[in-house]
Design a protein around this motif. Structure first.
Motif, short mmCIF file in Angstrom:
data_model
loop_
_atom_site.label_atom_id
_atom_site.label_comp_id
_atom_site.label_asym_id
_atom_site.label_seq_id
_atom_site.Cartn_x
_atom_site.Cartn_y
_atom_site.Cartn_z
N LEU A 76 -3.17 12.85 0.23
CA LEU A 76 -2.37 13.79 0.66
C LEU A 76 -0.91 13.30 0.51
O LEU A 76 -0.09 14.01 -0.09
CB LEU A 76 -2.57 14.02 2.03
N MET A 77 -0.72 11.98 0.66
CA MET A 77 0.67 11.57 0.41
C MET A 77 1.01 11.58 -1.07
O MET A 77 1.95 12.00 -1.44
CB MET A 77 0.68 10.15 0.93
N GLU A 78 -0.16 11.17 -1.91
CA GLU A 78 0.16 11.58 -3.41
C GLU A 78 0.60 12.83 -4.00
O GLU A 78 1.52 13.04 -4.66
CB GLU A 78 -1.06 10.85 -4.06
N LEU A 79 -0.18 13.63 -3.17
CA LEU A 79 0.25 15.17 -3.47
C LEU A 79 1.76 15.61 -2.98
O LEU A 79 2.33 15.99 -3.75
CB LEU A 79 -0.68 16.24 -2.57
N GLN B 265 0.81 -1.28 0.01
CA GLN B 265 -0.02 -0.14 0.11
C GLN B 265 0.69 1.36 -0.02
O GLN B 265 0.49 2.32 0.22
CB GLN B 265 -1.05 0.09 1.09
N GLU B 266 2.13 1.26 -0.09
CA GLU B 266 2.91 2.22 -0.57
C GLU B 266 2.45 2.97 -1.87
O GLU B 266 2.32 2.33 -2.66
CB GLU B 266 4.30 2.02 -0.53
N THR B 267 2.32 4.24 -1.63
CA THR B 267 2.27 5.11 -2.92
C THR B 267 3.33 5.43 -3.74
O THR B 267 4.68 5.75 -3.22
CB THR B 267 1.60 6.24 -2.65
N SER B 268 3.29 5.19 -5.07
CA SER B 268 4.38 5.29 -5.95
C SER B 268 4.07 6.24 -7.07
O SER B 268 2.78 6.10 -7.93
CB SER B 268 4.83 4.02 -6.59
#
Length: 352
Positions: free
Chosen positions: A101-104, A72-75
């Motif tokens: 938010l993490m993606e941003l 589930q880590e965002t890349s």
């Protein structure tokens, strides 16, 4: 520009918009035939709004591939060169807020370390904005933490709309443009409420008094407010109406509607005080939990929200919800920022 091909690019949809040209005046929104050195990217939170902004500007959204690993880590991978470009990333604080938010943050950092000249985060609904103060022991000031994260990621400028508390701008050491939905609200009221001259603008809590007095002054009508006492978050204990709403159209105005307990209790209070019709106008319609069922059972003629948050699925479940499009305000803010123009005109006018 040269693009680095990748297998993930095949999953990215690119829409090309043919720009139109109109007369450039201060009072008229004008699409530019060419805006050099600008790139517009969209996160996954609200791609429909991003596309509308891009269409207004006569631009196409840049290529970006966002995926998740099995843990589930965002890349994030930016699919085109941003070197020397003025980059704008549109991502609203809604849906899966933490993931978005993490993606941003990752998109900002990816553009920054790829030598973009400036990175502007366009955040129509600012996440964690309600956690803006330390109101009891051992709680974080989460809005300040989000501000720090955006700055550390590399954001040079923030564009947002109707912050829950305008003081949040002071959490940043970079420029923040807090745009207002008020001009769009005024336009909607005058076009859709025939009895608006006999209306009264009501704040559902004391904190929104400044907001409603501004709208009431511009409409030249009276205002009222409701004092509420809470037992705990999202639960209202008691309400006291200050003002006379008898035989008038009451328009509740607020910045955020989440579970809608406050505005629905306020509607009941206004109805019992003699209001003939009740409308609610809200900037950010979160509508979580029991919100939709509460609105359906409440005495509203309409609940009007902007599209800072996607509303299509809520509108399917509630016929009272109506949406004001604010993409033209964001688009004109981006255009003026890119060209080094003042945005203060937009505080009182809706671009055409």
């Amino acid at each position: 520009m040269m693009e680095r091909p990748s297998a993930a690019d095949a999953a990215t949809t690119t829409i090309t918009v043919t720009p139109a040209t109109t007369t450039a005046t201060d009072a008229v929104f004008h699409l530019m035939p060419a805006m050099p050195n600008i790139l517009l990217f969209s996160g996954n939170s609200h791609q429909d709004l991003s596309q509308k902004v891009a269409d207004r500007l006569g631009l196409k959204l840049g290529k970006v591939v966002s995926t998740k690993f099995s843990n589930q880590e965002t890349s994030v991978e930016i699919g085109e060169s941003v070197r020397g470009e003025d980059v704008y990333i549109i991502q609203s604080g809604c849906g899966e807020i933490n993931d978005n938010l993490m993606e941003l943050l990752l998109m900002i950092n990816a553009c920054k370390i790829a030598s973009s000249s400036r990175v502007t985060a366009v955040i129509p609904c600012f996440p964690y904005a309600r956690q803006d103060k330390k109101d009891k022991s051992r709680v974080p000031i989460s809005a300040k933490l989000v501000a720090n994260m955006l700055s550390v990621a590399g954001a040079d400028h923030i564009i947002t709309m109707d912050l829950h508390a305008s003081q949040i701008q002071g959490f940043f050491d970079i420029p923040v443009d807090n745009m207002y939905a008020e001009p769009a609200f005024l336009q909607w009221i005058q076009k859709n409420i025939t009895e608006w001259r006999n209306c009264i603008i009501v704040s559902p809590d004391a904190g929104g008094a400044k907001r409603v007095t501004s709208i009431a002054d511009r409409l030249n009508v009276e205002f009222a407010l409701i004092h509420k006492e809470r037992k705990k978050a999202n639960e209202v204990d008691r309400m006291v109406l200050v003002g006379d709403v008898k035989n008038r159209v009451a328009i509740l105005v607020d910045d955020i509607a989440d579970t809608c307990g406050t505005i629905c209790h306020a509607a009941d209070k206004l109805l019992s005080a003699g209001a003939t019709k009740i409308y609610a106008i809200v900037t950010h319609g979160i509508f979580s939990g029991p919100a939709i069922s509460r609105i359906n059972n409440a005495a509203f003629e309409a609940v009007v929200v902007t599209n800072t948050i996607p509303q299509e699925d809520k509108m399917d479940r509630c016929s009272k919800i109506q949406v004001i499009d604010i993409s033209m305000i964001l688009a004109e803010t981006i255009r003026r920022t890119h060209n080094g123009e003042s945005v203060s005109y937009l505080f009182s006018q809706v671009p055409l």
